[in-house]
Design an enzyme around this catalytic site. Structure first.
Site, mmCIF file in Angstrom:
data_model
loop_
_atom_site.group_PDB
_atom_site.id
_atom_site.type_symbol
_atom_site.label_atom_id
_atom_site.label_comp_id
_atom_site.label_asym_id
_atom_site.label_seq_id
_atom_site.Cartn_x
_atom_site.Cartn_y
_atom_site.Cartn_z
ATOM 1 N N GLU A 172 0.823 -1.207 0.000
ATOM 2 C CA GLU A 172 0.000 0.000 0.000
ATOM 3 C C GLU A 172 0.864 1.267 0.000
ATOM 4 O O GLU A 172 0.329 2.363 -0.081
ATOM 5 C CB GLU A 172 -0.919 0.014 1.230
ATOM 6 C CG GLU A 172 -1.923 -1.134 1.223
ATOM 7 C CD GLU A 172 -2.658 -1.281 2.548
ATOM 8 O OE1 GLU A 172 -3.851 -1.583 2.514
ATOM 9 O OE2 GLU A 172 -2.036 -1.108 3.613
ATOM 10 N N ASP A 204 -11.996 -5.222 -2.435
ATOM 11 C CA ASP A 204 -12.875 -6.409 -2.396
ATOM 12 C C ASP A 204 -14.231 -5.990 -1.862
ATOM 13 O O ASP A 204 -14.413 -4.867 -1.406
ATOM 14 C CB ASP A 204 -12.235 -7.476 -1.491
ATOM 15 C CG ASP A 204 -12.092 -6.981 -0.070
ATOM 16 O OD1 ASP A 204 -13.069 -7.090 0.685
ATOM 17 O OD2 ASP A 204 -11.019 -6.444 0.288
HETATM 18 N N1 ADE Z 1 -9.069 -4.516 4.044
HETATM 19 C C1 ADE Z 1 -9.312 -4.803 2.758
HETATM 20 N N2 ADE Z 1 -10.381 -5.602 2.639
HETATM 21 C C2 ADE Z 1 -10.818 -5.823 3.895
HETATM 22 C C3 ADE Z 1 -11.880 -6.589 4.434
HETATM 23 N N3 ADE Z 1 -12.694 -7.280 3.646
HETATM 24 N N4 ADE Z 1 -12.033 -6.603 5.782
HETATM 25 C C4 ADE Z 1 -11.195 -5.915 6.572
HETATM 26 N N5 ADE Z 1 -10.178 -5.177 6.113
HETATM 27 C C5 ADE Z 1 -9.993 -5.132 4.782
#
Ligand code: ADE
Length: 228
Positions: free
Chosen positions: A12, A196
């Site tokens: 990141e 996601d």
């Molecule tokens: N960072 C990126 N995706 C995440 C997720 N699904 N839950 C917690 N932190 C995250």
């Protein structure tokens, strides 16, 4: 301004360390803090590692040991809203610790002795960060929820949304940095690129996203921010 820039993972923050002019490395508390100039701005970059405690320790150290006056957190997050898609960015206007519950002594989500359940980001820093992100991705502004859980099951994100309908994104550090900055009086902002959908595919999507795109997004936002 002396700007602290935190990310959880190396992916990141790739590129930023290399972009620092006259870098000076300092090791402290299992972290590497790199100070230098980023496009004329006095900056300190660091990886927090993962979770709220790790992030709180890092933010506190940036202020108390490295003298930063402002903090930005850049990283990725899971979507918490159907209008927020993978590749979009969310700039926090406020952050909440979704796993905090001292009820019945205090209302669920309230941080005891602050009277607050969410912490607002600094308006000027947030506006500047959102403007820096606008040429790069679709930008949403609103509530980000943090907790010591990777949200990787549809049932988890649905339960979270039932409790906190306004959440736009979920991650694991932002609200901890927010509480530290609130308590120390440090202006801060948080920007997250959506990696996601915090559902059953989240872990696979997350791994793919951080390997392929996360760093380019974070780098471009910070470059635009510093040059503005
Ligand atoms: N960072 C990126 N995706 C995440 C997720 N699904 N839950 C917690 N932190 C995250």
């Amino acid at each position: 301004m002396r700007l602290g820039i935190i990310s959880a993972l190396a992916e990141e923050q790739q590129g930023l360390i290399e972009a620092l002019q006259s870098p000076a490395r300092h090791f402290h508390g299992m972290r590497e803090y790199t100070a230098g100039k980023l496009w004329e701005i006095d900056a300190v970059c660091v990886l927090s590692r993962i979770g709220k405690v790790a992030a709180a320790m890092t933010a506190t150290t940036l202020v108390e040991k490295f003298g930063v006056t402002h903090i930005i957190f850049t990283g990725v997050a899971g979507s918490g809203d159907k209008n927020v898609q993978v590749g979009d960015m969310v700039v926090a206007e406020s952050l909440i610790q979704h796993d905090f519950d001292a009820s019945p002594l205090f209302p669920q989500f309230e941080i005891p002795l602050t009277g607050l359940s969410s912490f607002a980001t600094d308006v000027a820093l947030t506006d500047r960060l959102a403007a820096a992100a606008a040429p790069i991705a679709r930008v949403h502004r609103g509530l980000i929820a943090s907790g010591d859980q990777f949200i990787g099951k549809l049932t988890q994100i649905l339960a979270l949304k039932t409790a906190l309908p306004d959440v736009l994104a979920v991650e694991m550090e932002g609200a901890a940095v927010a509480q530290v900055c609130f308590e120390l009086g440090i202006p801060f902002a948080v920007i997250r690129t959506i990696s996601d959908n915090a559902n059953d595919d989240a872990a696979v999507d997350f791994m793919h996203f951080i390997k392929t795109v996360a760093s380019r997004y974070a780098f471009a936002v910070i470059e635009n921010f510093c040059k503005a």
